[in-house]
Design a protein around this motif. Structure first.
Motif, PDB file in Angstrom:
ATOM      1  N   LEU A   1       0.818  -1.136   0.045  1.00  0.00           N
ATOM      2  CA  LEU A   1      -0.060   0.122  -0.042  1.00  0.00           C
ATOM      3  C   LEU A   1       0.887   1.367  -0.153  1.00  0.00           C
ATOM      4  O   LEU A   1       1.652   1.359   0.958  1.00  0.00           O
ATOM      5  CB  LEU A   1      -0.867   0.015   1.411  1.00  0.00           C
ATOM      6  CG  LEU A   1      -1.816   1.256   1.525  1.00  0.00           C
ATOM      7  CD1 LEU A   1      -3.129   0.668   2.481  1.00  0.00           C
ATOM      8  CD2 LEU A   1      -1.546   2.414   1.938  1.00  0.00           C
TER       9      LEU A   1
ATOM     10  N   THR B   1      -2.122  -1.967  -3.990  1.00  0.00           N
ATOM     11  CA  THR B   1      -3.310  -0.992  -3.908  1.00  0.00           C
ATOM     12  C   THR B   1      -3.399  -0.141  -4.904  1.00  0.00           C
ATOM     13  O   THR B   1      -4.343   0.663  -5.080  1.00  0.00           O
ATOM     14  CB  THR B   1      -3.711  -0.441  -2.433  1.00  0.00           C
ATOM     15  OG1 THR B   1      -2.369   0.450  -2.408  1.00  0.00           O
ATOM     16  CG2 THR B   1      -3.244  -1.458  -1.351  1.00  0.00           C
TER      17      THR B   1
ATOM     18  N   ALA C   1      -8.787   0.850   1.571  1.00  0.00           N
ATOM     19  CA  ALA C   1      -7.872   0.120   0.980  1.00  0.00           C
ATOM     20  C   ALA C   1      -7.438  -1.041   1.792  1.00  0.00           C
ATOM     21  O   ALA C   1      -7.265  -2.179   1.337  1.00  0.00           O
ATOM     22  CB  ALA C   1      -6.656   1.021   0.783  1.00  0.00           C
TER      23      ALA C   1
ATOM     24  N   ASN D   1      -8.752  -5.054   0.621  1.00  0.00           N
ATOM     25  CA  ASN D   1      -7.640  -6.218   0.377  1.00  0.00           C
ATOM     26  C   ASN D   1      -7.249  -7.095   1.241  1.00  0.00           C
ATOM     27  O   ASN D   1      -6.280  -8.010   1.294  1.00  0.00           O
ATOM     28  CB  ASN D   1      -6.057  -5.194   0.102  1.00  0.00           C
ATOM     29  CG  ASN D   1      -6.196  -4.436  -1.221  1.00  0.00           C
ATOM     30  OD1 ASN D   1      -5.828  -5.267  -2.272  1.00  0.00           O
ATOM     31  ND2 ASN D   1      -6.510  -3.169  -1.280  1.00  0.00           N
TER      32      ASN D   1
END
Ligand SMILES: Nc1nc2c(c(=O)[nH]1)N[C@H]1C(S)=C(S)[C@@H](COP(=O)(O)OP(=O)(O)OC[C@H]3O[C@@H](n4cnc5c(N)ncnc54)[C@H](O)[C@@H]3O)O[C@H]1N2
Ligand code: MOO
Length: 420
Positions: free
Chosen positions: A198, A238, A251, A255
């Motif tokens: 991320l 991401t 996010a 995920n």
């Protein structure tokens, strides 16, 4: 000295307090879950760690077979053979590899046989064709052989029920051959961890977009994903996530289902937009630390819904070095591997290496071979933003916390970066 925020547990180390590198690493490794093993075909298990002792099903060789192209004979029939007085035997047939059970051979006869073909009952040796006259109807034998010569005995390689590979072994290409030959089709092994990278930051744009004023490309996302893959994990990214609570939460949420580990970059320090610790704390547990290392001081560790989270600083070199120090070992451990750390060589300092006052200084160096060993030279400017001096580095020289400077000629441990 800690304080707690969020609905989960949030620990914040006091500003002046530095956490030793090894303590932070141990805390990350201790918090990793034990990975679940899965059954895979032996081919798909290549490079993975076995989660069971693998027992063979088959005997190998399964039947007595010829080790050479030649003639199957009774050794006693040619006991008196010599160059001067060869023994000639009738050839009553031919057995090729893949033939079913061949007919038996009476004494005084021979059969042409190929490598891998089953040895006919009645014969007890194979004579390589090049030591004979090589005839089709009869063959002359010029030397005696011993019973058993050039015959591969049943079970001389593997026995059914034999342990072929032990739990904990990393499957090698030769193992794929061994297991297949022994009749093992599937094995229980530790799958590669799925690691979600991320990248957070309002200034970031994806690699395929031209940065506007004040913007930069998200290079950490692709770099860290590449490092995940090189470490043996399966990377997901991401994409760029803005410095916004809701966007960060979304996010993580979207995920979580396919993440065995989250690796975040950016938003780890003291900026007003550095939201990651609070967001992770609100969704689970988090601890922030100023780790006694340079680069890579601000670090985050935590967990969301059972998935570990490691937060790295945004500076590219800091992200790179702290991935090496904390994330790579975690990814290796999640694979059940024992080789969690990089090989280290001892090198001679070629240019003075400065320390980082109470912090462990990881210096990007190039290694050159000298007569007696290795010599380490810094690759260039060592700022946390100087990405050009990472890719030219062969390793990270480790200047200890208690040293202000390592002089030319001193020894320094260097963690290798080059994949074998
Ligand atoms: N007052 C303080 N300021 C800073 C401290 C501190 O202790 N007190 N620590 C410094 C150190 S050391 C580091 S390292 C950085 C870490 O900062 P963050 O993790 O919060 O990262 P950002 O502020 O978001 O970004 C830092 C730097 O890196 C660039 N960046 C960020 N993400 C990416 C990416 N995905 N790809 C490429 N480059 C990225 C970003 O633009 C910034 O230039 O904090 C210091 N400050
Ligand atoms: O510790 Mo920061 O990671 O040096 O630049």
């Amino acid at each position: 000295m800690t304080r707690f925020v969020g609905h989960g547990r949030t620990e914040v180390t006091a500003a002046e307090e530095l956490t030793p590198v090894d303590e932070h690493l141990q805390a990350i490794l201790d918090a990793l879950p034990t990975p679940d093993a899965i059954g895979l075909t032996v081919f798909d298990a290549l490079g993975l760690v076995l989660a069971e002792d693998v027992v063979g099903q088959a005997m190998l060789p399964a039947f007595a077979n010829a080790a050479m192209d030649g003639y199957a004979v009774v050794a006693a029939d040619i006991a008196g053979a010599s160059l001067d007085q060869p023994v000639e035997l009738p050839v009553i047939g031919e057995v090729a590899a893949g033939a079913g059970a061949p007919a038996g051979v009476p004494p005084g006869k021979s059969v042409r046989i190929m490598t891998g073909a089953p040895v006919p009952a009645g014969t007890d040796a194979v004579v390589p064709v090049e030591t004979t006259s090589g005839g089709a109807a009869t063959a002359a034998f010029h030397r005696p052989v011993a019973a058993g010569d050039h015959i591969r005995r049943p079970g001389e390689d593997l026995q059914p029920g034999q342990v072929l590979l032990r739990s904990g072994r990393r499957v090698q290409p030769a193992d794929v051959g061994l297991l297949t030959a022994a009749g093992v089709a599937r094995v229980l092994c530790v799958p590669p961890p799925r690691v979600v990278v991320l990248s957070s930051g309002d200034e970031l744009v994806p690699a395929n977009r031209e940065p506007g004023p004040g913007q930069i490309r998200d290079s950490n996302g692709p770099m860290l994903a590449a490092m995940v893959r090189a470490a043996g994990g399966i990377p997901f990214t991401t994409g760029v996530v803005p410095d916004d609570r809701k966007a960060l939460m979304y996010a993580f949420d979207t995920n979580l289902g396919h993440a065995d580990l989250f690796v975040c970059t950016g938003g780890a320090s003291a900026g007003t937009r550095d939201l990651l610790p609070d967001v992770i704390g609100a969704m689970g547990e988090v601890a922030t630390a100023k780790v006694a290392m340079k680069p890579g001081m601000p670090q985050i560790r935590g967990r969301i819904g059972g998935t570990p989270v490691i937060g790295l600083p945004g500076n590219p070199v800091s992200a790179f070095v702290s991935f090496e120090v904390f994330v790579r070992p975690a990814i290796r451990l999640l694979q059940g591997r024992r080789d969690v750390t990089r090989p280290v060589v001892t090198a001679r300092v070629a240019e003075p290496l400065v320390g980082a006052s109470r912090k462990r200084h990881y210096v990007r160096v190039r290694l050159t071979r000298t007569g007696s060993g290795w010599s380490a030279t810094p690759t260039g400017a060592q700022g946390s933003h100087v990405i050009s001096s990472i890719s030219s580095a062969d390793g990270l020289a480790v200047v200890p916390e208690d040293r202000d400077r390592l002089e030319v000629g001193e020894s320094v441990p260097v963690q290798l970066l080059i994949e074998g």
